[in-house]
Design an enzyme around this catalytic site. Structure first.
Site, PDB file in Angstrom:
ATOM      1  N   HIS A  25       4.971   2.004  -4.364  1.00  0.00           N
ATOM      2  CA  HIS A  25       6.102   1.600  -5.209  1.00  0.00           C
ATOM      3  C   HIS A  25       5.822   2.050  -6.646  1.00  0.00           C
ATOM      4  O   HIS A  25       4.683   2.017  -7.102  1.00  0.00           O
ATOM      5  CB  HIS A  25       6.299   0.076  -5.150  1.00  0.00           C
ATOM      6  CG  HIS A  25       7.594  -0.346  -5.780  1.00  0.00           C
ATOM      7  ND1 HIS A  25       7.744  -0.449  -7.146  1.00  0.00           N
ATOM      8  CD2 HIS A  25       8.809  -0.647  -5.242  1.00  0.00           C
ATOM      9  CE1 HIS A  25       8.992  -0.804  -7.419  1.00  0.00           C
ATOM     10  NE2 HIS A  25       9.659  -0.931  -6.276  1.00  0.00           N
ATOM     11  N   GLU A  31      13.498   6.171  -3.779  1.00  0.00           N
ATOM     12  CA  GLU A  31      13.804   5.282  -4.899  1.00  0.00           C
ATOM     13  C   GLU A  31      13.744   6.063  -6.220  1.00  0.00           C
ATOM     14  O   GLU A  31      12.659   6.219  -6.805  1.00  0.00           O
ATOM     15  CB  GLU A  31      12.788   4.145  -4.975  1.00  0.00           C
ATOM     16  CG  GLU A  31      12.850   3.178  -3.814  1.00  0.00           C
ATOM     17  CD  GLU A  31      12.494   1.774  -4.276  1.00  0.00           C
ATOM     18  OE1 GLU A  31      13.353   0.897  -4.192  1.00  0.00           O
ATOM     19  OE2 GLU A  31      11.367   1.565  -4.748  1.00  0.00           O
TER      20      GLU A  31
HETATM   21  P1  PGA Z   1      16.128  -3.078  -7.832  1.00  0.00           P
HETATM   22  O1  PGA Z   1      14.640  -2.774  -7.411  1.00  0.00           O
HETATM   23  O2  PGA Z   1      16.926  -3.221  -6.575  1.00  0.00           O
HETATM   24  O3  PGA Z   1      16.047  -4.355  -8.587  1.00  0.00           O
HETATM   25  O4  PGA Z   1      16.597  -1.931  -8.671  1.00  0.00           O
HETATM   26  C1  PGA Z   1      14.348  -1.911  -6.345  1.00  0.00           C
HETATM   27  C2  PGA Z   1      12.862  -1.814  -6.119  1.00  0.00           C
HETATM   28  O5  PGA Z   1      12.091  -2.090  -7.033  1.00  0.00           O
HETATM   29  O6  PGA Z   1      12.431  -1.470  -5.014  1.00  0.00           O
END
Ligand code: PGA
Length: 253
Positions: free
Chosen positions: A98, A168
């Site tokens: 992440h 992401e």
């Molecule tokens: P968010 O975070 O949905 O609050 O943008 C996503 C993540 O950190 O995986």
């Protein structure tokens, strides 16, 4: 272990909530309503590590996971928790790589180790990747493909069945604006192509790819129907029973 089927709606709770009591109440409130919606697969929540044991024993319809794992195996590594220990504590899956963990100093070599250890421990392994910024010429697509091959190319293709890729974009995580479903679709195609180049189309087809970054009850369904994804990774929207449930329900339609 519960069968984890598509779409995967994965919550990443980060440090939420403050206490085990609050976490337990959240799960109970969620499950009360979740049961009423028919044909939903188990939901997935990556919870603070200290809560994994307790929450995995009280969930009936959910699957509990970890937000990170150690890149070490048993040994002199104070404060680390191995993938096998997390699995034996009740985790069925783990998020690795992440951007918030990488920002705290996780190197690519360490992440490569974590991915393999997590898969070898039998955890469904959610590997995060995403560009910092976009450029008009689309160089970020090539960078993403390259990153994916660096992270995965040494892996035995037999481990791929437990692999999930979370796309992401860093510019969307924790922000007010998400990628559009079209922007997402384009990246998913590029990632799938990179996987196919590594392990062949048959194995690549089975790898689940999810989108994360500012997903809300308002845009979740569009990602699932038009974004080319097999699921979603939620941060803030999973910290509230009503919004999490609303996104989980979009699977039922
Ligand atoms: P968010 O975070 O949905 O609050 O943008 C996503 C993540 O950190 O995986």
């Amino acid at each position: 272990m519960k069968k984890i089927s598509k779409p995967l709606i994965i919550a990443n709770w980060k440090t939420f909530p403050a206490t085990i009591k609050e976490a337990t109440s959240f799960i109970k409130a969620l499950e009360k309503k979740y049961t009423a919606i028919k044909h939903l697969p188990p939901y997935l929540i990556a919870v603070p590590e200290a809560f994994i044991g307790t929450l995995s024993t009280i969930t009936n319809q959910g699957v509990i996971g970890a937000q990170n794992i150690s890149g070490t195996i048993l040994g002199a590594s104070t404060g680390e928790t191995t993938a096998t220990q997390l699995r034996s504590a009740g985790a069925s899956f783990a998020i690795v790589g992440h951007s918030e963990v990488r920002a705290r100093g996780e190197t690519q070599d360490l992440l490569i180790q974590k991915i393999e250890l997590s898969l070898l421990a039998g955890l469904l392994t959610v590997v995060c990747c995403g560009e910092h910024d976009r450029d008009e010429k689309g160089a970020y697509l090539k960078e993403l493909e390259y990153e994916l091959s660096t992270l995965l190319s040494h892996l035995d293709s037999k481990l791929y069945h437990n692999l999930v890729i979370a796309y992401e974009p860093l510019w969307a995580i924790g922000k007010d604006v998400s990628a559009t479903s079209k922007e997402c679709f384009e990246v998913i195609i590029a990632l799938r192509r990179a996987l196919a180049n590594m392990v062949g189309i048959d194995v690549a087809k089975k790898v689940r790819i999810v989108y994360g970054g500012a997903v809300t009850p308002d845009n979740a369904e569009e990602f699932l129907t038009e974004g080319g994804v097999d699921g979603l990774l939620l941060g803030r929207s999973s910290q509230d029973v009503a919004s999490y449930l609303s996104i989980l329900s979009s699977q039922a339609q």
